[in-house]
Scaffold this active site. Structure first.
Site, PDB file in Angstrom:
ATOM      1  N   LYS A  43      44.342  36.181  37.836  1.00  0.00           N
ATOM      2  CA  LYS A  43      44.098  37.562  38.615  1.00  0.00           C
ATOM      3  C   LYS A  43      44.508  39.317  38.784  1.00  0.00           C
ATOM      4  CE  LYS A  43      40.989  35.497  37.024  1.00  0.00           C
ATOM      5  NZ  LYS A  43      40.357  35.459  35.198  1.00  0.00           N
TER       6      LYS A  43
ATOM      7  N   GLU B 232      38.107  40.972  48.366  1.00  0.00           N
ATOM      8  CA  GLU B 232      38.287  42.731  48.122  1.00  0.00           C
ATOM      9  C   GLU B 232      36.691  42.629  48.443  1.00  0.00           C
ATOM     10  OE1 GLU B 232      36.954  41.943  43.501  1.00  0.00           O
ATOM     11  OE2 GLU B 232      38.850  42.019  43.206  1.00  0.00           O
TER      12      GLU B 232
ATOM     13  N   HIS C  83      26.096  32.126  37.302  1.00  0.00           N
ATOM     14  CA  HIS C  83      27.299  31.992  36.561  1.00  0.00           C
ATOM     15  C   HIS C  83      27.486  31.549  35.269  1.00  0.00           C
ATOM     16  CE1 HIS C  83      29.105  33.569  40.641  1.00  0.00           C
ATOM     17  NE2 HIS C  83      29.640  32.614  40.787  1.00  0.00           N
TER      18      HIS C  83
ATOM     19  N   ARG D 263      38.905  36.128  24.446  1.00  0.00           N
ATOM     20  CA  ARG D 263      38.459  35.332  23.631  1.00  0.00           C
ATOM     21  C   ARG D 263      38.008  35.836  22.661  1.00  0.00           C
ATOM     22  NH1 ARG D 263      36.884  33.186  28.303  1.00  0.00           N
ATOM     23  NH2 ARG D 263      34.016  34.170  28.999  1.00  0.00           N
TER      24      ARG D 263
HETATM   25  C1  MV4 Z   1      32.638  39.994  42.158  1.00  0.00           C
HETATM   26  C2  MV4 Z   1      31.480  40.074  42.730  1.00  0.00           C
HETATM   27  C3  MV4 Z   1      31.541  41.375  44.161  1.00  0.00           C
HETATM   28  N1  MV4 Z   1      32.009  42.048  44.850  1.00  0.00           N
HETATM   29  N2  MV4 Z   1      33.880  40.987  43.111  1.00  0.00           N
HETATM   30  C4  MV4 Z   1      31.704  36.764  40.022  1.00  0.00           C
HETATM   31  C5  MV4 Z   1      31.880  36.105  38.381  1.00  0.00           C
HETATM   32  C6  MV4 Z   1      33.238  36.753  38.223  1.00  0.00           C
HETATM   33  N3  MV4 Z   1      33.896  37.429  36.989  1.00  0.00           N
HETATM   34  C7  MV4 Z   1      33.345  37.771  39.341  1.00  0.00           C
HETATM   35  N4  MV4 Z   1      32.251  37.788  40.173  1.00  0.00           N
HETATM   36  C8  MV4 Z   1      31.946  38.578  41.337  1.00  0.00           C
HETATM   37  N5  MV4 Z   1      33.387  38.850  41.526  1.00  0.00           N
HETATM   38  C9  MV4 Z   1      32.979  41.361  44.209  1.00  0.00           C
HETATM   39  N6  MV4 Z   1      34.296  42.331  44.640  1.00  0.00           N
HETATM   40  C10 MV4 Z   1      30.118  39.394  42.496  1.00  0.00           C
HETATM   41  C11 MV4 Z   1      30.363  38.161  41.553  1.00  0.00           C
HETATM   42  C12 MV4 Z   1      29.641  37.657  40.766  1.00  0.00           C
HETATM   43  C13 MV4 Z   1      28.919  38.082  39.408  1.00  0.00           C
HETATM   44  C14 MV4 Z   1      29.445  38.457  38.497  1.00  0.00           C
HETATM   45  C15 MV4 Z   1      29.016  38.783  37.814  1.00  0.00           C
HETATM   46  C16 MV4 Z   1      27.964  38.377  37.092  1.00  0.00           C
HETATM   47  C17 MV4 Z   1      27.120  37.403  38.385  1.00  0.00           C
HETATM   48  C18 MV4 Z   1      27.965  37.029  39.951  1.00  0.00           C
HETATM   49  C19 MV4 Z   1      27.076  36.522  40.752  1.00  0.00           C
HETATM   50  C20 MV4 Z   1      27.440  35.957  41.398  1.00  0.00           C
HETATM   51  C21 MV4 Z   1      29.023  37.106  41.323  1.00  0.00           C
END
Ligand code: MV4
Length: 491
Positions: free
Chosen positions: A115, A199, A234, A291
């Site tokens: 990342k 973040e 997730h 993917r």
């Molecule tokens: C985040 C967030 C809130 N704020 N970043 C979860 C999966 C990964 N791809 C990044 N994720 C998140 N990043 C910031 N700065 C909340 C999530 C997140 C989330 C994102 C997409 C779908 C479901 C989720 C469930 C919990 C947290």
């Protein structure tokens, strides 16, 4: 490419083979002990046994898979999703053996798999990012200073993570040292890489991703968005395209940003750029998945484009045969993932035999599955049995079709998340389009599913009583002494 090997199993292996067959390409399946009789093995033109049931000894065994491709003279390997699909070492190994990897170059996989490397790569492309830092931090004092600048709550993420693994929300300064320490040691243990970054925590976001296609001639287009906010820990549950909340303007801006992300890592093939959309409809780049995704069918339905076909054409160095202007959204598509899990028992994996397996059919219904009636679900792999996809002229039609299709889908022998999918499709927060990533946590309890069943039981009882009253004059109830009816429940 006249022959490709599919380094995967289940529904996705079948789905890829169908397109290959349509294109006149021969297919090679690989399989583990547990999958000897699996549909993907029977569907393929050839099949090679690659090892024991555990995936580490079969579907993750790079050397065995390359060996199988060489032996069968397959010129390409399609990795599907999961397993080796985002493994740069595998992509390189495939290329080193003179075989075409149907996917991006190792470089793009490597950059987007980390990342912090991804943030570094997209720097200078003017892509909206969540406020935060671009380097890993180890010093608590530095973390404290940065957190104060960003403002709480903040989120600690592992650089090697993704898909939600290794994330920690920190609500206030006093929690920071402890949470930092835990995040680092967790990342160290899970990924062998303790790099973490900070973040701003977006509290109620929607998860929206953009599908991109990039050929080897420098053309990069986007195929609009998929809304993936409905997830549980997730694990995505319901996906749809288009999103109920994007305006043409935001869609266009996100599409352009996604194309820039693809450019930034020299992307080739089908890829997905993930964004968070906050409650004020600001979007932020999260990560890129290098993917074909599980939920790709909803994009195929609204654009009319076969993504696997495009992947194969790109791998053959063909130019994309359309331009961005040719692409448009038609209708609405919905996908419900069917897992072999019990939604009434904390989504515990449900193992067993598919005693009854009756598929819903009809216009606007697509079912991507990898099992048949009578089969035992192996315990070694992902618990996803199938993806039920519906397509309608608008969102309401797709939702109604989904509810109907779920009721026609008969699975007995194991518990599935189908009733949970129905629960989501009937929920007001879902039908209104006003939901975020906390939907399941906010609205779902097993009791609510019980109520759904309770209603059905009540109706069944009423129908039974009505029939009894109508026919009781001709019904003969055996007297107890002469009956074989057990007096006690034996089960
Ligand atoms: C985040 C967030 C809130 N704020 N970043 C979860 C999966 C990964 N791809 C990044 N994720 C998140 N990043 C910031 N700065 C909340 C999530 C997140 C989330 C994102 C997409 C779908 C479901 C989720 C469930 C919990 C947290």
């Amino acid at each position: 490419m006249e022959k490709i090997l599919i380094a995967n199993r289940g529904e996705i292996a079948l789905r890829i083979m169908r397109t290959a067959q349509k294109m006149g390409i021969k297919t090679v399946a690989v399989y583990s002990d547990a999958d000897r009789e699996a549909p993907h093995v029977r569907f393929a033109d050839e099949a090679v046994h690659i090892g024991n049931s555990p995936s580490t000894e079969s579907y993750l065994n790079m050397d065995k898979i390359v060996e199988a491709a060489l032996k069968t003279k397959a010129q390409g390997i399609h990795p599907g999703y999961g397993f080796l699909s985002e493994n740069a070492v595998f992509a390189q190994l495939v290329a080193d053996n003179g075989i075409t990897f149907v996917g991006p170059k190792p470089h793009a996989i490597r950059v987007m798999g980390d990342k912090l490397a991804a943030k570094e790569a997209v720097k200078g492309y003017n892509i909206p990012m969540v406020p935060g830092i671009e380097e890993s931090i180890t010093e608590i004092s530095v973390a404290q200073k940065i957190s104060k600048q960003i403002g709480f709550p903040i989120l600690i993420k592992a650089s090697a993570g993704g898909g939600g693994k290794g994330m920690r929300v920190v609500q206030q300064l006093s929690e920071l040292p402890d949470q930092m320490e835990r995040a680092i040691s967790e990342a160290e243990a899970a990924f062998g890489n303790g790099a973490v970054f900070i973040e701003k925590y977006i509290e109620s976001p929607r998860h929206i991703e953009i599908q991109v296609l990039a050929d080897t001639h420098g053309n990069i287009f986007h195929l609009f968005e998929r809304e993936c906010s409905i997830q549980r820990r997730h694990q995505k549950v319901v996906e749809e395209a288009p999103s109920a909340v994007l305006t043409p303007k935001i869609r266009d801006a996100m599409g352009k940003a996604a194309i820039k992300v693809a450019k930034a890592c020299d992307y080739v093939g089908a890829g997905t750029v993930e964004f968070l959309l906050d409650s004020d409809k600001n979007f932020y780049f999260l990560e890129m998945n290098t993917r074909l995704q599980v939920e790709h069918p909803v994009t195929e339905l609204i654009t009319g484009i076969d993504l696997v076909e495009q992947q194969i054409k790109i791998a053959r160095n063909e130019k994309l045969a359309f331009s961005q202007q040719d692409l448009s959204i038609k209708g609405h598509a919905l996908e419900v993932r069917v897992y072999a899990e019990d939604p009434l028992d904390n989504f515990l994996p449900s193992m067993g035999n598919l005693e009854t397996y009756k598929r819903p059919k009809g216009k606007g219904i697509r079912l991507d599955d990898g099992f048949e009636e009578g089969m035992t679900i192996p315990m070694y792999y992902d618990p996803m049995l199938a993806k039920l996809i519906t397509y309608g002229q608008d969102r309401d039609e797709a939702i109604q079709l989904m509810i109907q299709a779920i009721s026609e889908y008969k699975i007995k022998g194991i518990s599935t998340t189908l009733p949970f999918g129905k629960f989501v499709c009937e929920h007001k927060a879902f039908t209104s389009g006003e939901f975020d990533t906390h939907f399941v946590k906010k609205y779902y309890t097993p009791e609510l599913l019980h109520q759904q069943y309770a209603q059905e039981r009540e109706i069944a009882a009423m129908v039974g009583l009505k029939l009894f009253l109508e026919h009781k004059d001709i019904l003969k109830v055996p007297d107890r002494e002469n009956s074989n009816w057990p007096l006690k429940r034996t089960k």
